[in-house]
Design an enzyme around this catalytic site. Structure first.
Site, PDB file in Angstrom:
ATOM      1  N   THR A  15       0.817  -1.220   0.000  1.00 33.84           N
ATOM      2  CA  THR A  15       0.000   0.000   0.000  1.00 33.84           C
ATOM      3  C   THR A  15       0.848   1.266   0.000  1.00 33.84           C
ATOM      4  OG1 THR A  15      -1.788  -1.108   1.159  1.00 33.84           O
ATOM      5  CG2 THR A  15      -1.704   1.269   1.389  1.00 33.84           C
ATOM      6  N   ASP A  59       1.354  -6.187  -4.860  1.00 31.50           N
ATOM      7  CA  ASP A  59       0.511  -6.264  -3.670  1.00 31.50           C
ATOM      8  C   ASP A  59       0.996  -7.516  -2.948  1.00 31.50           C
ATOM      9  OD1 ASP A  59      -1.657  -7.090  -1.902  1.00 31.50           O
ATOM     10  OD2 ASP A  59      -2.870  -5.602  -2.936  1.00 31.50           O
ATOM     11  N   SER A  60       1.318  -7.412  -1.664  1.00 29.93           N
ATOM     12  CA  SER A  60       1.959  -8.555  -1.004  1.00 29.93           C
ATOM     13  C   SER A  60       1.007  -9.741  -0.844  1.00 29.93           C
ATOM     14  CB  SER A  60       2.576  -8.150   0.336  1.00 29.93           C
ATOM     15  OG  SER A  60       1.611  -8.086   1.345  1.00 29.93           O
ATOM     16  N   THR A  91       1.626  -4.915   3.927  1.00 31.08           N
ATOM     17  CA  THR A  91       1.397  -5.385   5.297  1.00 31.08           C
ATOM     18  C   THR A  91       0.773  -6.784   5.334  1.00 31.08           C
ATOM     19  OG1 THR A  91      -0.783  -4.334   5.394  1.00 31.08           O
ATOM     20  CG2 THR A  91       1.087  -3.042   6.195  1.00 31.08           C
ATOM     21  N   THR A 273      -0.421 -23.412  17.650  1.00 32.20           N
ATOM     22  CA  THR A 273      -1.734 -23.125  18.222  1.00 32.20           C
ATOM     23  C   THR A 273      -2.482 -22.049  17.445  1.00 32.20           C
ATOM     24  OG1 THR A 273      -2.923 -22.376  20.200  1.00 32.20           O
ATOM     25  CG2 THR A 273      -0.731 -21.456  19.866  1.00 32.20           C
ATOM     26  N   GLN A 274      -3.799 -22.127  17.482  1.00 34.00           N
ATOM     27  CA  GLN A 274      -4.631 -21.074  16.904  1.00 34.00           C
ATOM     28  C   GLN A 274      -4.690 -19.857  17.825  1.00 34.00           C
ATOM     29  OE1 GLN A 274      -8.547 -22.645  16.044  1.00 34.00           O
ATOM     30  NE2 GLN A 274      -7.725 -24.339  14.858  1.00 34.00           N
ATOM     31  N   CYS A 275      -4.246 -20.041  19.088  1.00 33.52           N
ATOM     32  CA  CYS A 275      -4.309 -18.935  20.049  1.00 33.52           C
ATOM     33  C   CYS A 275      -3.202 -17.920  19.762  1.00 33.52           C
ATOM     34  CB  CYS A 275      -4.141 -19.453  21.478  1.00 33.52           C
ATOM     35  SG  CYS A 275      -5.432 -20.586  21.959  1.00 33.52           S
TER      36      CYS A 275
HETATM   37  N1  ASP Z   1      -2.660  -5.433   0.172  1.00 34.60           N
HETATM   38  C1  ASP Z   1      -1.586  -4.592   0.652  1.00 34.60           C
HETATM   39  C2  ASP Z   1      -0.300  -5.409   0.597  1.00 34.60           C
HETATM   40  O1  ASP Z   1      -0.106  -6.213   1.454  1.00 34.60           O
HETATM   41  C3  ASP Z   1      -1.857  -4.124   2.031  1.00 34.60           C
HETATM   42  C4  ASP Z   1      -0.823  -3.196   2.620  1.00 34.60           C
HETATM   43  O2  ASP Z   1       0.270  -3.044   2.159  1.00 34.60           O
HETATM   44  O3  ASP Z   1      -1.153  -2.567   3.664  1.00 34.60           O
HETATM   45  O4  ASP Z   1       0.476  -5.256  -0.307  1.00 34.60           O
END
Ligand code: ASP
Length: 337
Positions: A15, A59-60, A91, A273-275
């Site tokens: 992003t 886009d990741s 992200t 774990t899922q926790c």
């Molecule tokens: N979809 C975006 C990515 O991961 C989200 C971001 O960067 O905040 O490339």
């Protein structure tokens, strides 16, 4: 030769460098120039000199394990000429890549700091410049000998981090490990939580995207899903995301038999774990002991992302399943308590 002081910024996408298109945000060309211009024109421009290089920005969400070596190699190409590294990354899969980089660059004596943004650099209210400035600051800290994430004012161990918030600016946390540093009145590094410089053991393997899969248990989980995965001849490891301290529906004979078939075919089964908090203790309940009897490896308090990345790296490095299982039991770079 004098020690280098410059920082390398590696832009991989996300992003931070995107702009709105008809179908939503997409990577926009020319980000390095725009970032440089914004950093230089702001009142508190960075203290360190830096260079910016770029991989084709994505886009990741589009990232695959096969992308990880490209990121590592781009850093290694500048390893001797730079004092520290900032990786700009989307992200969505930042915690996965931070984990993968931590294992590929095990024993790195220089800071590698991943960051990005929830709001594009050029959009109102963007968190991009604050995040990049913080990451640049920590990337210039020689005491930081590990792969970390700086985001929303906190510096976190990369292989302990998880994206917890879809839109909040404090998007990341490391539930099972304290923050390594933070922004407040200046930037503070918490020396007592940092990894000590270790033996350099860099390893950048060729990953097979299909070597590892994740199965998240839920009530009524179909055994057929395990069989469908196992039918893929390229599959060599499964991360099982189980309940609580590592429990699975032991009473479901079909599921247990399917897992047994997977183990018999040589697939390494790893239990996490899922926790969010705490980790695996397979012997606490009979429902966990059943997995231990099948030879499922207990993943301690590894995050899903770290478990996946470490299993991938081990499977890409050796055909010896016993060595993979042994490696999963070791703590390499602070990923496990
Ligand atoms: N979809 C975006 C990515 O991961 C989200 C971001 O960067 O905040 O490339």
């Amino acid at each position: 030769m004098p020690s280098p002081t410059r920082i390398l910024i590696l832009h991989t996408g996300g992003t931070i460098g995107m702009a709105a298109a008809a179908d939503g945000y997409r990577p926009l060309a020319g980000f390095p120039e725009r970032l440089r211009q914004r950093l230089e024109s702001s009142a508190d421009h960075p203290a360190s000199d830096y260079d910016i290089v770029e991989l084709p920005p994505i886009d990741s969400a589009d990232l695959r394990p096969a992308h990880w070596p490209a990121i590592a190699k781009a850093l290694l190409a500048h390893w001797d000429s730079h004092a520290g590294f900032v990786v700009l990354h989307g992200t969505d899969t930042m915690a996965w890549s931070a984990s993968a980089l931590s294992f590929m660059l095990r024993g790195c004596a220089k800071p590698v700091v991943l960051t990005g943004a929830q709001i594009p650099l050029d959009a109102a209210g963007s968190d991009a410049l604050d995040n990049v400035r913080g990451a640049l600051h920590f990337a210039a800290s020689p005491a930081l000998c590990e792969v970390s994430i700086y985001f929303g004012g906190r510096l976190l161990r990369g292989n302990r981090s998880r994206k917890l918030a879809a839109t909040r600016l404090e998007a990341f946390a490391s539930p099972n490990y304290p923050a390594l540093g933070e922004a407040g009145n200046g930037f503070v590094l918490h020396d007592e939580h940092l990894l000590a410089a270790g033996e350099r053991r860099f390893c950048v393997p060729v990953y097979d995207d299909q070597a590892v899969a994740v199965l998240t248990l839920h009530p009524g989980f179909p055994a057929a899903l395990v069989d469908a995965l196992v039918a893929n001849p390229r599959l060599r490891g499964i991360v099982l995301q189980t309940y609580g301290v590592g429990n699975a529906p032991q009473g479901d004979r079909e599921l247990m038999t399917a897992l047994e078939r997977a183990a018999a075919r040589g697939i390494v089964l790893l239990n996490v774990t899922q926790c969010l908090y705490g980790g695996i203790s397979q012997e606490t309940y009979a429902t966990g002991s059943a997995l231990a009897r099948l030879g499922v490896v207990a993943g301690g308090d590894l995050t899903l992302e770290a478990a996946f990345a470490k299993l991938h790296l081990l499977l890409a490095s050796t055909d010896d399943a016993a060595a993979v299982r042994r490696g999963m039991g070791e703590t390499w770079c602070g990923e496990m308590s």
